[in-house]
Design an enzyme around this catalytic site. Structure first.
Site, PDB file in Angstrom:
ATOM      1  N   GLU A   1      -6.561  -7.930  -0.409  1.00 47.09           N
ATOM      2  CA  GLU A   1      -7.041  -7.818   0.968  1.00 47.09           C
ATOM      3  C   GLU A   1      -8.526  -7.501   0.981  1.00 47.09           C
ATOM      4  O   GLU A   1      -9.023  -6.699   0.194  1.00 47.09           O
ATOM      5  CB  GLU A   1      -6.319  -6.696   1.726  1.00 47.09           C
ATOM      6  CG  GLU A   1      -4.866  -6.933   2.028  1.00 47.09           C
ATOM      7  CD  GLU A   1      -4.274  -5.798   2.864  1.00 47.09           C
ATOM      8  OE1 GLU A   1      -5.060  -5.060   3.512  1.00 47.09           O
ATOM      9  OE2 GLU A   1      -3.048  -5.637   2.859  1.00 47.09           O
TER      10      GLU A   1
ATOM     11  N   GLU B   1       0.817  -1.216   0.000  1.00 49.68           N
ATOM     12  CA  GLU B   1       0.000   0.000   0.000  1.00 49.68           C
ATOM     13  C   GLU B   1       0.859   1.278   0.000  1.00 49.68           C
ATOM     14  O   GLU B   1       0.845   2.068   0.947  1.00 49.68           O
ATOM     15  CB  GLU B   1      -0.945   0.017   1.212  1.00 49.68           C
ATOM     16  CG  GLU B   1      -1.996  -1.065   1.176  1.00 49.68           C
ATOM     17  CD  GLU B   1      -2.966  -0.990   2.346  1.00 49.68           C
ATOM     18  OE1 GLU B   1      -4.072  -1.527   2.226  1.00 49.68           O
ATOM     19  OE2 GLU B   1      -2.600  -0.404   3.386  1.00 49.68           O
TER      20      GLU B   1
END
Length: 656
Positions: free
Chosen positions: A306, A154
């Protein structure tokens, strides 16, 4: 030839999640593997936050635990997506090398103790990141458990420090070449901001009043590029050792800090993290938007890296997922192109900042509802995987989106802070989703010739190439529906003469755009047949050149709210949801685009992928869906003729 997700999936849907075994005693690992096998888990991601465990002090290497774990997983038939741990440097790095720590716009240093505490421009950070990546790649390149590389995690760091400032100046010199060109692009004649030396240029740090919008725009471009340099540097290392192993890094959905179109072109596998709010009645639509965007960036199958098995820990109130909702959203991702369905994380942490973030194995353990639902999802994905993996989704509609336009339009000196591009984008996607029209996303300079309908929720900034692309698309027979505040600025955030590119005004039949009339929060404007929200515009149409839907009442009474000039539509407000859905459905029908399935009940989503029809009930009550012909229902195995009943949050996967 670059490797793909298919090289990792091998004809199945990858199912699993982030695995952080360093948080647990080693005897727990065998229990984990037993539970994984029972849940049809075939892939785990290792090492995302393991840097301090792998390198407890500078130059040390502790690989023994990872060796044993990789062997155990391979013996158990579980593949490994091996991560470089570079998202969270160990505390010793920041302590010994303060230059590796980022600074915010107010000059405050972000220290260790959280995560993502690295300066993307720091030569020291990059050196340590390369070294740990090199050693990981050298050690595990030949390991049979390795299926994919996951670089960092991320990427979301902004840095306004001195090293970033020096890198920003180098980036600007490459982009502009001369100070005269930079001063022109930034409009520095305004407020006496002209630069006489490159050394005088800084990142847009805290200022007394509004910052230069072109400087802010370029700093966002620079930040995306610097983070991409970090990614490609690590990618280059692992590719040297494993050229046939695909590489990814996970996006956050609609994250403002990355030009995800450019990033996607550098990834072998495009992956994303998706966390809709289980209490949001439109959570399924928001998830579908991210799925469609990610699939379009991947230009094919993609990876759900995710999602949450239950509650998260970062909302004001963190609600669990009701029974069945996690299954619905997982199968929705597959319907919209995912060949991998994964979670953060495998086992719920007992300590740390995310101990209340759910895991596939919750604090309730094996008998808990969460794990039992995970077992069902794993079994069902295994049953459909062979037929769905590698297949594509055909869409006749494209939504245009561009990060540079978003960056420019988000400046603090804009006309309305009520206008939030992600929410405008969501409103337009929702209209298409509720009309059961499958859509892709595209960059405004992409080839659009394969689409019957192109919609532009908002593109404040358009390059000349993008404007030309839109004109060519309509000229070649395509239908274009464009939202307000589009084509206002060029690539330097310079307002175009007339407040909109003249070529676009001609396309839409706009003679003069007199004024923008933003609306207050909750305020509406009456139009013929509907109400508009958020925005309105004082537009004068070319005489006889356009069909119009007028405003009714107020300052804009009788002026066009919607113009249609041949195959080009311009919508100068944001119609309320039902009206926007009807408008886009009408435009689609005129362009020859049809819904996936007619007559669907409210809240039911239909998607075709490959030869399969996915029906997903986002409602809390059972519904019956009429489906012409006979089908095999793949999740339950029964024959379906004429109709199928979906329970609350129910899913059916039909094969003719």
């Amino acid at each position: 030839m670059r490797p793909t997700l298919a090289d990792a999936a091998r004809g199945r849907i990858l199912f699993g999640g982030d695995y952080n075994p360093e948080q647990w005693p080693e005897e727990t690992w065998h229990e984990d593997v037993r539970l994984m096998k029972a849940a049809h888990v075939n892939s785990v991601t290792l090492g995302v936050f393991s840097w301090s465990t792998l390198e407890p002090e500078p130059g040390a290497r502790e690989f023994g635990w990872l060796d044993r774990l990789m062997d155990l997983l391979h013996e158990s038939g579980v593949g490994v997506v091996l991560a470089t741990p570079t998202a969270s440097p160990p505390p010793w790095m920041g302590r010994l090398h303060p230059d590796t720590l980022p600074r915010d716009a107010d000059g405050r240093t972000e220290v260790w103790g959280g995560r993502q505490h690295f300066s993307h421009s720091s030569a020291t950070y990059r050196r340590y990141a390369a070294a740990i990546t090199e050693d990981l790649a050298a050690r595990y390149a030949g390991h049979p458990a390795l299926t994919m590389w996951h670089i960092n995690n991320e990427y979301c760091t902004f840095d306004y420090g001195d090293e970033a400032a020096a890198a920003f100046r180098r980036w600007l010199r490459t982009r502009y070449g001369t100070l005269d060109a930079l001063n022109s692009a930034w409009g520095t004649a305004f407020w006496s901001q002209g630069y006489d030396t490159w050394d005088g240029i800084l990142p847009p740090r805290h200022a007394h009043y509004l910052k230069n919008p072109a400087q802010v725009l370029d700093f966002r471009r620079f930040t995306s590029d610097m983070l991409l340099e970090c990614f490609t540097a690590e990618r280059g290392i692992v590719r040297r050792y494993t050229p046939h192993t695909p590489v990814t890094s996970n996006f956050m959905p609609l994250w403002i800090g990355q030009d995800a179109w450019r990033w996607a072109g550098e990834e072998d596998v495009v992956s994303v993290d998706v966390y809709p709010d289980p209490r949001d009645p439109l959570g399924g639509q928001r998830g579908a938007l991210v799925h469609d965007l990610t699939r379009s960036q991947a230009r094919g199958p993609w990876m759900l890296m995710e999602q949450a098995a239950g509650p998260v820990n970062w909302r004001g109130v963190n609600h669990p997922k009701p029974r069945g909702l996690g299954r619905l959203w997982s199968l929705q991702a597959v319907a919209r192109g995912a060949d991998a369905v994964c979670y953060f994380q495998w086992r719920q942490s007992r300590q740390g900042a995310e101990k209340f973030h759910s895991g596939m194995v919750s604090h309730a353990g094996e008998q808990g509802r969460t794990y039992q639902e995970i077992r069902r999802i794993g079994a069902e994905l295994a049953s459909v995987g062979a037929e769905v993996t590698g297949t594509r989704i055909d869409a006749d509609v494209a939504i245009l989106h561009d990060w540079h336009s978003w960056w420019a339009g988000a400046h603090e000196g804009r006309l309305s802070r009520e206008v939030d591009l992600p929410e405008v984008l969501t409103a337009w996607h929702r209209a298409l989703w509720e009309a059961h029209l499958t859509c892709d996303f595209a960059h405004p300079e992409h080839d659009l010739s394969g689409y019957r309908l192109v919609v532009v929720p908002q593109l404040y900034l358009l390059t000349d190439a993008a404007v030309g692309n839109l004109l060519s698309y309509v000229g070649d027979g395509g239908t274009l529906v464009c939202g307000f505040l589009t084509g206002v600025a060029d690539e330097d955030d310079r307002i175009r003469p007339g407040g909109m590119d003249a070529r676009l005004r001609g396309l839409f039949g706009i003679r003069t755009l007199h004024e923008w009339w933003p609306l207050e929060a909750g305020e509406t404007v009456r139009c013929e047949g509907f109400r508009g929200t958020l925005w309105s515009e004082e537009i004068e149409a070319e005489p006889g050149a356009a069909e119009t839907v007028p405003y009714r009442g107020g300052e804009l009474d009788g002026l066009p709210a919607v113009l249609r000039n041949g195959r080009a539509w311009y919508v100068s407000t944001l119609p309320e949801p039902d009206a926007l859905r009807e408008l886009l459905a009408s435009a689609a029908a005129g362009a020859g685009v049809r819904p996936v399935l007619a007559g669907l009940p409210a809240g039911v989503e239909a998607v075709r992928r490959g030869g399969l029809l996915f029906l997903l009930n986002h409602g809390k009550e059972p519904v019956t869906v009429h489906v012409p012909g006979s089908h095999q229902e793949m999740l339950g195995g029964e024959k379906v003729t004429g109709s199928v009943t979906l329970d609350r949050y129910g899913v059916a996967v039909l094969r003719p």
